[in-house]
Scaffold this active site. Structure first.
Site, mmCIF file in Angstrom:
data_model
loop_
_atom_site.group_PDB
_atom_site.id
_atom_site.type_symbol
_atom_site.label_atom_id
_atom_site.label_comp_id
_atom_site.label_asym_id
_atom_site.label_seq_id
_atom_site.Cartn_x
_atom_site.Cartn_y
_atom_site.Cartn_z
ATOM 1 N N SER A 45 0.819 -1.215 0.000
ATOM 2 C CA SER A 45 0.000 0.000 0.000
ATOM 3 C C SER A 45 0.851 1.262 0.000
ATOM 4 O O SER A 45 0.361 2.344 -0.288
ATOM 5 C CB SER A 45 -0.924 0.011 1.215
ATOM 6 O OG SER A 45 -1.836 -1.055 1.123
ATOM 7 N N GLY A 224 -4.473 -2.036 -0.784
ATOM 8 C CA GLY A 224 -3.615 -1.702 -1.912
ATOM 9 C C GLY A 224 -3.435 -0.210 -2.038
ATOM 10 O O GLY A 224 -4.116 0.571 -1.368
ATOM 11 N N GLY A 226 -2.960 3.624 -4.156
ATOM 12 C CA GLY A 226 -3.622 4.346 -5.236
ATOM 13 C C GLY A 226 -4.987 4.899 -4.877
ATOM 14 O O GLY A 226 -5.486 4.749 -3.770
ATOM 15 N N CYS A 252 -9.379 -2.086 3.760
ATOM 16 C CA CYS A 252 -8.610 -0.976 3.219
ATOM 17 C C CYS A 252 -9.069 -0.609 1.797
ATOM 18 O O CYS A 252 -10.222 -0.247 1.612
ATOM 19 C CB CYS A 252 -7.122 -1.325 3.277
ATOM 20 S SG CYS A 252 -6.081 0.137 3.185
ATOM 21 N N PHE A 297 -7.282 7.614 1.388
ATOM 22 C CA PHE A 297 -8.624 7.860 0.856
ATOM 23 C C PHE A 297 -9.640 7.229 1.785
ATOM 24 O O PHE A 297 -9.306 6.376 2.604
ATOM 25 C CB PHE A 297 -8.761 7.247 -0.542
ATOM 26 C CG PHE A 297 -7.873 7.901 -1.572
ATOM 27 C CD1 PHE A 297 -8.349 8.925 -2.386
ATOM 28 C CD2 PHE A 297 -6.547 7.490 -1.721
ATOM 29 C CE1 PHE A 297 -7.523 9.530 -3.333
ATOM 30 C CE2 PHE A 297 -5.719 8.090 -2.668
ATOM 31 C CZ PHE A 297 -6.207 9.104 -3.475
ATOM 32 N N HIS A 342 -6.700 -2.437 9.022
ATOM 33 C CA HIS A 342 -5.975 -3.694 8.799
ATOM 34 C C HIS A 342 -6.135 -4.686 9.941
ATOM 35 O O HIS A 342 -5.316 -4.715 10.855
ATOM 36 C CB HIS A 342 -4.495 -3.397 8.575
ATOM 37 C CG HIS A 342 -4.219 -2.734 7.272
ATOM 38 N ND1 HIS A 342 -3.848 -3.442 6.145
ATOM 39 C CD2 HIS A 342 -4.304 -1.443 6.888
ATOM 40 C CE1 HIS A 342 -3.691 -2.611 5.134
ATOM 41 N NE2 HIS A 342 -3.961 -1.388 5.552
ATOM 42 N N GLU A 344 -5.456 -7.689 9.908
ATOM 43 C CA GLU A 344 -4.324 -8.634 9.954
ATOM 44 C C GLU A 344 -3.185 -8.051 10.795
ATOM 45 O O GLU A 344 -2.336 -8.768 11.306
ATOM 46 C CB GLU A 344 -3.834 -8.949 8.543
ATOM 47 C CG GLU A 344 -2.883 -7.929 7.929
ATOM 48 C CD GLU A 344 -3.579 -6.653 7.467
ATOM 49 O OE1 GLU A 344 -4.806 -6.545 7.632
ATOM 50 O OE2 GLU A 344 -2.876 -5.763 6.952
#
Ligand SMILES: Nc1ncnc2c1ncn2[C@@H]1O[C@H](COP(=O)(O)OP(=O)(O)O)[C@@H](O)[C@H]1O
Ligand SMILES: Nc1ncnc2c1ncn2[C@@H]1O[C@H](COP(=O)(O)OP(=O)(O)O)[C@@H](O)[C@H]1O
Ligand SMILES: [Mg+2]
Ligand SMILES: [Mg+2]
Lengths: 365, 1097
Positions: A45, A224, A226, A252, A297, A342, A344
Site C-alpha cells: 500500500s 492496496g 492508489g 482498506c 482515501f 488492517h 491482519e
C-alpha cells in the site's frame, strides 16, 4: 554524505543520505507507528509513497526473514531521524541500512521529522523528492512538480501478483476464498489460513468468472495503493459477484472498492491515517478497538442513517473516533462487509482479529 | 454512558508519608483524582497523613483528614463522613492494603461503602503472587518457576530444586521491601527469614531467578466496557535483577520488533482481563530472554503506580485523571484527550521523542549501607528527561541528577584498566553508567560491555556513540560549528564540552561560543500523538533540532518558577508544594506562569498545573535557554529561585549575572545568609548570639578551635545541605578521627567547628518579610533537643513549652535577620534556646521543608504570599486582600488553638550492610528522613499520638516497655517511665537504668544487653516480647554500641523506638490520651474554620 528532501510546495530539509544513494519521488506521508518498520516498508500500500517515520529511532531490531509483508520493499523513499548504527535483536539477520541499499531504496536521515510531519498535517500529504546525488534544490523541485500526483493514480495493477497462487489452510481445511490482490500483505492470507481458510490469491484484474472458477466460497478484497476512484474494473467485478450472491469481505482499498460497488463515493483525506494506534468504534457493540491504519482515501457514506443500495440496506459499521471517518461497512441483505483498516495487523495491535472470525461465521451461515 | 449518579460522596485514600518506593507520584495522582471527582460534582473526602502534599490542601477536597493511614483512623473518617464509595487505587500500596484491611475487618460492609476502581477479588488476584502466576498461565502467559512459602524449610527445599539461584519476595510489600536475590543456600536462609517478617501476611515467594534478562513494563488502562489501551511501554536499561525503581528506564521500548511488542500487549491485556481489574490503570512487568525472545510475566500492580506517573509525564496521557473518571462510570471513548481536545482518550499515545528516567540514590547518608542494586528498591528519587533521540535524553537525564557527576567527563576518571572496569560494571550500583562510559573509553567493545552488564547492545552502542562524539570534540584541532552542533544533538552539555576543550574557558566560554554561532535548542511539544493532531496544551521539552513550537504569548507578563529537581533526602515534595502554590497565586494575580522541573513524580510537572511546562534539567544552561525562548515569545517579569529548595537557589547569582531578572530575595542576600562569615557579621550587627565557632583546615587548627570553645563540638564541611557530613564530636580522639575521614578539606573548603549546644531546645521558624513588615508564619518547637537535624526531629506548633517572652525574642531576632540579610519573601531560621539565650543556628532565605506543615497548621498559605511578595506586593496589601490574616500572625495563636505535630519518617528498614545487617537508626545532625507526617488535634498528647501512629503504627497502650538510657538522660527519664509503669506497662531495663528506676519506685525486670549473650533484650525484641523501646545514645561507647543492636532490632520488629527523653515524655502523653479513648478525627476545614473564627474575633 548529505541529502535533501524537497516538498511540492518548496519546503526543503537537509540531512544525511540513508539507504541507497540516488534520487526518488513520491507522495510524502507520515506514519506514527513506533514498531514494525520492516512490515511498513514491505506493505504494498506504500507503493509510490515516501514514508516519514515519526518515531525517531529506526532500525534498532534490524531486519529478519520473517516479518516482511511481501516479496520486496515498496516505499518510494524513506525518511527517518536517527537510524540505528547497530541492530540488536535475537532474530535480526542484517541491518536495515544494508537492506535498503540492497533493494535500492533512497532515504534521508537526520532531518527534523516532526517539523516535516507538522507541515504535512497542516498542508496535507503532497509530492516530494529526495536526492543524495544532487544538492540542487530548484532542479529537484521541478522534477517533483513533474511527478504524477496520487489522486487519479491507478496502482494496484503495479503491485498485484501477475499469476494466481494459493495459501493453504493451516490444519483442517474449512473454506476456500478468492483474494483479489490489490496489494495484499502476507499476514492476511495467513490470518485466514489460521482459521482453516485456503486462499487463492488472484491478480487484481481477474474477472468475475475467473473468481468463481476457483470454486471459492467467498471473495476477499485486499488492501492496496492508489486512488480507489480509478478502480472501475474491480468495482464492476465486485458488483457482478454480489449479484451472484458471492459473500464478500474487504479491507482498506477493498473497503473502498466495496463501498463504490454499493454506490458510495470516495475522497482523499487531508493527510490520511497511518499508524497503529487509531481508535475505531464498532458501532454495533460500542466497543473500541485500537487498530492499524494505512489509508489516504476514505468512503463517503452517511453515518446517521442506513443507505438503500442496489444490494439493499448498507450501514456504516465502524468509525474512527479521532475524526469520524467511515472505517467499515456492512450490508444487511447480502453477505458483504468491509473495514477501512488492517485486521491482519502487521504491524499493529491484534484487537481487530475478530473480523476474520466474523468472516468465518459469514461463511458458516 | 454518563457518570454514575447512584453515588454522590467518595472517600479518596492517599499514600501517606514519602518513603522509598512510594513518593510524590501519589500526590500527583491523588490530586488529579480529587480535582476530577469534584469537577464531576461529587462530594470528596480525603484521608492522608502527609501534610506536604497538594492533595491535602483544603481546597482540593470537601473534607480533608490529615490523620494516620491506619484501618482504625480510616474507619473513624468513614464513620464521620459516611461516604458512598472509597477510591483506593490512587494511593499506592498503602491505600490498596488499607482497602483490603477495611474489607477484611468488615468495615466497608458495616457502613455500606462500595470500593470503586478496584474490587477486593481483583486486588488479591493481582497482589497474591501465587494466584497471580496461575492467572498468567490461564491467560496463556509464562511465569518463572516458583513456590509460595510460609516457613524457612519449605523455601530452602524449593530453592535447591532450582539451583539456589532465586529471588525471594514477600507478599503485599511495596518497592520490593524485604526482597532479594540469593545465589546460594545460606543467602536463601537469611533472605527468606527477612522476607517473612517484612510481609504483612508472613508469606514469601521463592522464585527462579532470571537475572540478566531484558526487563519491560506496560502501563494499561481498562474501562467498564472492557476497552483496553496500552498507554506506554517502558524498557529498563538495567536488566532483570535491578528493581525498576532503581533502573535507568526508557520509553518507549527501544529493542522490540512489532511481533514481540504485540505479543507482550496481547499477554498483558489477557492478564488484565483474567485478573479482572475493574476499571482504571494497571502496570505489568515482563522479562525477555535476549537469546531466545522467550517472554515471562513478572508481576502486576492493579493500581496507579510509580511507573504510571512516569508514563503520564512521558506520554502526556494523564493516567490518574482518567482512572478517576473510569472509576465513576465513564468509558474511554467518552473522555476527551485534553492535549488534543479533539480526539478521545481511547487510543494509544504515539511518541516522537525518547524519554529517559534515572534514579537518585542517597547511600552516602547511611553508613555501611550496601550500595549494590537488587530486587529491593533503594533510590530516593528520580529525574526524567525528554529528547528527540536517546543520546540527547540520556545526557539531559544525567545532568538532572544534581550529583557530583553531570554526565560523562564531568568527574575525573579512575584510569583503571579495561578488564577491571568491566568487572566493576558487571555489578549494578549507583553510577554504573559512568563505569560503562569509562570501560568504553578504555577500549572495551560494545559486545564486551553488553556481556558484562546485561545491558542491551543497542543501548551500549548508543552510549558508545556519546563517547565517540565526545572523543570527536576532544580530538578536533578546532571545535567547528558542525562538531558543536553534533555534540549538542547528542546531549552533551556546555559543561561536558568545556571539560573536553579546556581552552574554551569553561562552561561560560562554550555557551558564548554556542550563542555566537546561534546554536540554541528549539522547544518541541509533548502531544500524545507524534504531531498527527494539533496540540492545545503547551508541554515542552528542548531539543537541538530545527523547528520550535513555543507559541508567542504577549498579553500577560510571565513568571518562571524553578522547581526542585529529583527528590533526595533534605529536598523533597515540600519544595514542590511551594512551587505549585506559587503557580496558583501568580496565575490568580494575572501572570502567565511557566514551570521548569525534571521530576516526573510531582504535581508541578503536571501539564495543567502551570500555564506552560518545560520538562527540563535545572542546570544553568538549560534554564537560560528556556528563559531565552520565553523572552522571544513574550515579556518575562522574572524567575523565582527561592521556592524550589537549594537547587534553584544555587542558580540565582548566575542567572542575575546573565542579565535575567531574579524575583524576590536577591542573590546578594542569599549569599549573606549562606556564607558563614558574612552571616556572622549580620548577626553581630543585630547583636544576635550564635554558637561559638571557628574554621579549620587541619587537625591542629581544629583542636585549637575546639579547645577554645570547649567540647562537645559540632563539625561539618562548609557549604552543606541536609547536614551532610555533620557530626557531634565529644573529645579530641574523635575530632582527629573526623578530620581524617573528612575528605576534601581545602583552604576554601574548611571544616566548620561549632560549639555544640547541649540540652538546647531547637526552634524552627518560617516567616515572610517584604522589606518593611514581618509576618511570623509559625514557630515550631522541636521535641528532640538541638543536635537532631530539624528535618528528622518531631516538632509542635504552636510551641508547647515556649512562653510569650521566648516568642517575642524569636520574632525580634527573625525580624532583625530578615532585615539584615535583605529577605523579600520567605525566611527559615533555626534557633537553639539554651538556658535563656536564643542562639541562631542558621537562616535559609528561601521556602523551607516546613512551609506546607506550617501553612496547614495555621490556615495561612505562606508560599502563595511569598510568590506575591516576589512580584512586589506588600504584606500590608496581602493582609488587606485576605491572602494573609487581617491581623495577628502564626506567632500569637491562642492557648486553645489546635496543636499540630510533625514527625519524620525514616528509611532505615530499607538499608542493610552487605552482610545483611541493618544500618543504625540513630538520629543526629545529618538528615536521614525521606518524609513526614502530621498529627493535628486539640491537645499535644493526642496530636503526638497521631503523629506516631501515622509514622510508625500506633503507640501501645499496654504491654512491655524496654528502657536503656545514657547517664545524662537518666534523671529526665524517670518521670515518663514511672508514668508508663503506673499505666500498667511491664518495664524491662538494662542494669544501670534499672537501678535508677528502682530507686524511684519503678519495679523493673533487668535484662541483659546484646553483649551479655543469650536471653538478652535484642532476642526479646525480635521475639515480639517488647512493645515499646526507649533508648537514648550518648557520645561513643556506652549505650551506643549496644544501642545499635537494640534500635535496629526495634526497626526490624516494627515497634516504636524512642531515642530521646523528650520523645518519650511526649509519647507518654500520647499513650495517656489514647487509653482515655479521646483521640478522634477532625477535618482540616473544620480546624481551619476554628482558627479563622478566632482570628476574626
Ligand atoms: N525472577 C526474577 N529473576 C530476576 N530478577 C527478578 C525476578 N523477579 C523480579 N526481579 C527483579 O526484581 C524487581 C522487583 O520485582 P517486582 O516483582 O517488580 O517487585 P515490586 O513489587 O517491588 O515491583 C524487578 O523490577 C526485577 O528487576
Ligand atoms: N551549635 C549547635 N548546637 C547544637 N545543635 C546544632 C548546632 N548547630 C546545628 N545543630 C543541629 O544540626 C542540625 C543541622 O544543622 P543546620 O545548621 O540546620 O544544617 P542544615 O543546613 O543541614 O539544616 C540542626 O537542625 C540542629 O539540630
Ligand atoms: Mg515491580
Ligand atoms: Mg537546618
Amino acid at each position: 554524505m548529505s541529502a535533501i528532501l524537497v516538498l511540492e510546495d518548496g519546503r526543503t530539509f537537509t540531512g544525511a543520505a540513508y539507504g541507497a544513494v540516488g534520487e526518488t519521488f513520491g507522495e510524502a506521508v507520515f506514519t506514527t507507528a513506533m514498531t514494525g518498520y520492516q512490515e511498513t516498508l514491505t506493505d504494498p500500500s506504500y507503493h509510490r509513497q515516501v514514508v516519514v517515520q515519526t518515531a525517531p529511532h529506526i532500525g534498532n531490531t534490524g531486519v529478519n526473514d520473517e516479518d516482511q509483508e511481501s516479496r520486496r520493499i515498496w516505499v518510494a523513499g524513506y525518511v527517518v531521524r536517527d537510524p540505528a548504527r547497530r541492530p540488536s535483536n535475537w532474530r535480526s539477520l542484517r541491518s536495515l541500512d544494508d537492506e535498503l541499499e540492497a533493494q535500492g531504496i533512497v532515504g534521508i536521515s537526520g532531518i527534523d521529522t516532526r517539523a516535516l510531519t507538522r507541515h504535512l498535517r497542516e498542508r496535507g500529504a503532497m509530492r516530494c523528492g529526495v536526492s543524495s546525488v544532487s544538492a540542487d534544490r530548484d532542479a529537484l523541485l521541478q522534477k517533483v512538480l513533474a511527478a504524477p500526483p496520487m489522486t487519479g493514480a491507478d496502482l494496484s495493477a503495479e503491485v498485484s501478483t501477475q499469476s494466481a497462487y494459493t495459501v493453504a489452510a493451516i490444519g483442517e481445511h474449512r473454506f476456500t476464498v478468492a483474494a483479489l490482490d490489490f496489494g495484499i500483505k502476507s499476514m492476511t492470507p495467513h490470518r485466514m489460513a489460521e482459521r482453516g481458510i485456503t486462499s487463492h490469491v488472484l491478480p487484481s484484474t481477474s474477472s468475475p468468472d475467473e473468481v468463481v472458477a476457483t470454486g471459492a466460497d467467498a471473495v476477499f478484497l485486499a488492501n492496496g495503493p492508489g486512488d480507489p476512484a480509478t478502480a472501475d474494473v474491480a468495482v464492476e467485478t465486485v458488483r457482478e459477484l454480489l449479484r451472484r450472491e458471492v459473500p464478500v469481505f474487504g479491507i482498506c482499498f477493498g473497503n473502498q472498492v466495496l463501498g463504490r460497488a454499493f454506490g458510495f463515493g470516495t475522497y482523499k483525506l487531508g493527510y490520511g491515517h497511518r499508524g497503529i494506534n487509531q481508535p475505531v468504534q464498532d458501532r454495533a457493540s460500542g466497543k473500541v478497538e485500537v487498530t492499524a491504519h494505512n489509508h489516504g482515501f476514505a468512503v463517503d457514506a452517511p453515518l446517521d442513517r442506513a443507505s438503500d443500495t442496489e444490494f439493499g440496506t448498507v450501514e456504516v459499521s465502524h468509525v474512527c473516533l479521532n475524526d469520524n471517518v467511515v472505517e467499515g461497512l456492512i450490508a444487511r441483505d447480502v453477505k458483504a462487509f468491509s473495514v477501512q483498516y488492517h485486521p491482519e495487523a502487521a504491524a499493529g495491535p491484534h484487537d481487530a482479529a475478530y473480523l476474520f472470525d466474523r468472516f468465518v461465521e459469514l461463511l458458516d451461515a | 454512558m454518563p457518570r454514575r449518579t447512584d453515588i454522590s460522596h467518595i472517600l479518596v485514600i492517599g499514600s501517606g508519608p514519602i518513603v522509598i518506593g512510594q513518593a510524590c507520584e501519589f500526590d500527583y495522582s491523588g490530586t488529579q483524582a480529587c480535582r476530577v471527582l469534584r469537577s464531576e460534582g461529587y462530594r470528596v473526602s480525603l484521608i492522608n497523613s502527609n501534610p506536604a502534599t497538594i492533595m491535602t490542601d483544603p481546597e482540593f477536597a470537601d473534607a480533608t483528614y490529615i490523620e494516620p493511614l491506619t484501618p482504625e483512623f480510616v474507619e473513624r473518617v468513614i464513620d464521620a463522613e459516611r461516604p458512598d464509595a472509597v477510591l483506593p487505587t490512587l494511593g499506592g500500596q498503602t491505600a490498596l492494603n488499607l482497602a483490603v484491611a477495611l474489607h477484611e475487618a468488615g468495615v466497608l460492609e458495616r457502613y455500606g461503602v462500595e470500593l470503586i476502581g478496584a474490587d477486593i477479588e481483583a486486588i488479591q488476584r493481582g497482589e497474591d503472587r501465587q494466584r497471580f502466576k496461575d492467572i498468567v498461565r490461564q491467560a496463556g502467559g509464562e511465569v518463572p518457576e516458583s513456590l509460595v512459602c510460609r516457613t524457612l524449610d519449605e523455601a530452602v527445599e524449593f530453592a535447591a530444586t532450582v539451583g539456589d539461584r532465586v529471588v525471594i519476595r514477600p507478599s503485599f510489600t511495596m518497592g520490593g521491601l524485604g526482597s532479594g536475590l540469593a545465589s546460594n543456600a545460606d543467602e536463601v536462609r537469611t533472605m527468606v527469614a527477612r522476607g517473612l517478617s517484612a510481609s504483612p501476611v508472613h508469606e514469601v515467594l521463592v522464585e527462579q531467578s532470571v537475572v540478566g534478562w531484558k526487563e519491560f513494563e506496560l502501563e494499561l488502562m481498562r474501562d467498564k466496557n472492557d476497552n483496553v489501551v496500552v498507554v506506554c511501554s517502558i524498557e529498563n536499561l538495567d536488566p532483570m535483577g535491578v528493581h525498576t525503581g532503581d533502573s535507568i528506564t526508557v520509553a518507549p521500548a527501544m529493542t522490540l520488533t512489532d511481533r514481540e511488542y504485540q505479543h507482550m500487549r496481547d499477554v498483558g491485556i489477557a492478564v488484565l482481563r483474567e485478573v479482572g481489574v475493574d476499571t482504571g490503570g494497571c502496570n505489568i512487568q515482563f522479562a525477555i530472554d535476549p537469546r531466545t525472545g522467550r517472554m515471562i510475566v513478572i508481576e502486576m500492580n492493579p493500581r496507579v503506580s510509580r511507573s504510571s506517573a512516569l508514563a503520564s509525564k512521558a506520554t502526556g496521557f494523564p493516567i490518574a485523571k482518567i482512572a478517576a473518571k473510569l472509576a465513576v462510570g465513564y468509558t474511554l471513548d467518552e473522555i476527551s484527550n485534553d492535549i488534543t481536545r479533539e480526539t478521545p482518550a481511547a487510543f494509544e499515545p504515539a511518541l516522537d521523542y525518547v524519554v529517559v528516567k534515572v534514579p537518585r540514590f542517597a547511600f552516602e547518608k547511611f553508613a555501611g549501607a550496601d550500595p549494590v542494586l537488587t530486587t529491593h528498591m533503594k533510590s530516593v528519587g528520580e529525574a526524567m528527561a525528554i529528547g528527540r533521540n536517546f543520546t540527547e535524553a540520556m545526557g539531559k537525564a544525567l545532568r538532572s541528577m544534581e550529583t557530583k557527576a553531570a554526565g560523562f567527563w564531568t568527574v575525573p576518571d579512575e584510569n583503571l584498566p579495561k578488564d577491571e572496569l568491566l568487572e566493576r560494571a558487571a555489578i549494578p550500583t549507583d553510577g554504573r553508567i559512568y563505569t560503562v562510559g569509562q570501560a568504553l573509553r578504555a577500549g572495551a567493545s560494545v559486545d564486551e560491555v553488553a556481556a558484562a552488564t546485561g545491558i542491551d547492545p543497542w543501548f551500549v552502542d548508543q552510549l558508545a556513540l556519546i563517547i565517540e562524539v565526545g572523543a570527536g570534540v576532544q580530538d578536533a584541532p578546532t571545535l567547528s560549528e558542525s562538531l558543536l552542533r553534533t555534540a549538542k544533538r547528542h546531549g552533551l552539555s556546555d559543561r561536558q564540552i568545556a571539560a573536553l576543550r579546556p581552552e574554551l574557558a569553561g562552561e561560560d566560554g562554550v555557551r558564548s561560543l554556542r550563542h555566537r554561532l546561534d546554536i540554541r535548542p528549539v522547544f518541541k511539544t509533548v502531544d500524545t500523538c507524534a504531531a498527527e493532531f494539533a496540540a492545545a496544551t503547551p508541554y515542552h521539552y528542548s531539543s537541538y533540532d530545527e523547528e520550535t513550537e513555543v507559541a508567542p504569548q504577549r498579553d500577560r507578563e510571565k513568571v518562571i518558577i524553578l522547581g526542585s529537581g529529583p527528590n533526595r533526602i533534605g529536598q523533597g515534595i515540600e519544595f514542590d508544594y511551594s512551587c505549585v502554590h506559587a503557580v496558583m497565586a501568580l496565575r490568580d494575580a494575572g501572570y502567565e506562569t511557566v514551570m521548569i522541573n525534571c521530576n516526573p513524580e510531582t504535581v508541578s510537572t503536571d501539564y495543567d498545573t502551570a500555564d506552560r511546562l518545560y520538562f527540563e534539567p535545572l542546570t544553568f544552561e538549560d534554564v537560560v535557554e528556556v528563559v531565552h525562548a520565553e523572552q522571544q515569545s513574550g515579556t518575562v517579569a522574572g524567575v523565582i529561585c527561592t521556592l524550589g529548595g537549594q537547587t534553584p537557589l544555587g542558580l540565582a547569582q548566575r542567572l542575575k549575572d546573565a542579565g535575567i531578572p531574579v524575583l524576590g530575595t536577591q542573590p546578594e542576600a542569599i549569599d549573606l545568609a549562606e556564607h558563614r562569615g558574612a552571616f556572622g557579621r549580620v548577626l553581630d550587627e543585630a547583636e544576635l548570639p550564635a554558637p561559638k565557632h571557628g574554621t579549620a583546615i587541619s587537625f591542629d587548627q581544629a583542636k585549637t578551635v575546639a579547645d577554645s570553645i570547649g567540647y562537645p563540638v559540632l563539625v561539618r564541611p562548609s557549604y552543606v545541605l541536609g547536614g551532610r557530613g555533620m557530626e557531634i564530636v565529644y573529645d579530641e580522639e574523635h575530632l582527629s578521627d573526623y578530620i581524617n575521614r573528612a575528605t576534601e578539606i581545602t583552604a576554601d573548603h574548611p571544616v566548620l567547628v561549632d560549639r555544640f549546644l547541649d540540652d538546647a531546645i531547637e526552634i524552627d521558624v518560617d516567616a515572610l518579610f517584604d522589606g518593611t513588615d514581618l509576618y511570623l508564619g509559625g514557630v515550631m518547637e522541636h521535641i528532640e533537643e538541638a543536635g537532631i537535624h530539624s528535618g528528622d526531629s518531631a516538632c509542635a506548633l504552636p510551641p508547647i513549652t515556649l512562653g510569650a517572652a521566648d516568642i517575642d525574642a524569636v520574632r525580634r531576632s527573625t525580624m532583625a535577620i530578615a532585615r539584615g540579610v535583605g529577605v523579600r519573601g520567605l525566611l527559615n531560621v533555626q534557633y537553639a534556646l539554651a538556658g535563656d539565650t536564643l542562639y541562631v543556628l542558621e537562616a535559609n532565605p528561601r521556602a523551607s521543608r516546613t512551609v506546607p506543615f506550617v501553612s496547614k497548621a495555621t490556615a495561612v498559605q505562606l508560599a502563595k504570599a511569598a510568590a506575591r511578595i516576589a512580584v512586589g506586593t506588600t504584606i500590608a496589601q496581602l493582609r488587606a486582600e485576605g491572602l494573609l490574616p487581617a491581623h495577628g500572625d502564626g506567632g500569637d495563636l491562642p492557648a486553645d488553638a489546635p496543636i499540630a505535630v510533625k514527625e519524620a519518617v525514616l528509611p532505615f528498614a530499607r538499608f542493610r550492610t552487605p552482610a545483611g545487617d541493618q544500618v543504625d537508626s540513630i538520629l543526629g545532625p545529618e538528615m536521614k528522613s525521606t518524609g513526614e507526617v502530621m498529627g493535628f488535634d486539640a491537645t499535644f498528647g493526642a496530636a503526638f499520638a497521631k503523629s506516631q501512629a501515622a509514622a510508625y503504627g500506633s503507640l501501645p497502650v499496654k504491654g512491655t516497655v524496654f528502657v536503656s538510657i545514657a547517664n545524662r538522660d537518666k534523671r529526665a527519664a524517670i518521670f515518663p517511665v514511672k508514668r508508663l509503669y503506673d499505666l500498667g506497662f511491664t518495664v524491662l531495663a538494662t542494669a544501670g537504668t534499672a537501678q535508677v528506676l528502682r530507686r524511684n519506685g519503678v519495679d523493673v525486670e533487668v535484662v541483659g544487653k546484646f553483649s551479655d549473650g543469650p536471653g538478652n533484650v535484642v532476642e526479646k525484641i525480635l521475639a515480639g516480647e517488647v512493645d515499646l523501646v526507649l533508648n537514648t545514645p550518648w557520645g561513643s561507647g556506652g549505650p551506643r554500641v549496644d544501642g545499635y543492636e537494640i534500635r535496629t532490632a526495634a526497626v526490624t520488629a516494627g515497634i516504636p523506638c524512642l531515642t530521646t527523653v523528650q520523645a518519650a515524655a511526649a509519647a507518654v502523653q500520647g499513650i495517656e490520651e489514647i487509653s482515655r479513648g479521646e483521640v478522634g478525627v477532625r477535618s482540616l476545614q473544620d480546624l481551619h474554620a476554628q482558627l479563622t473564627e478566632w482570628r476574626n474575633a
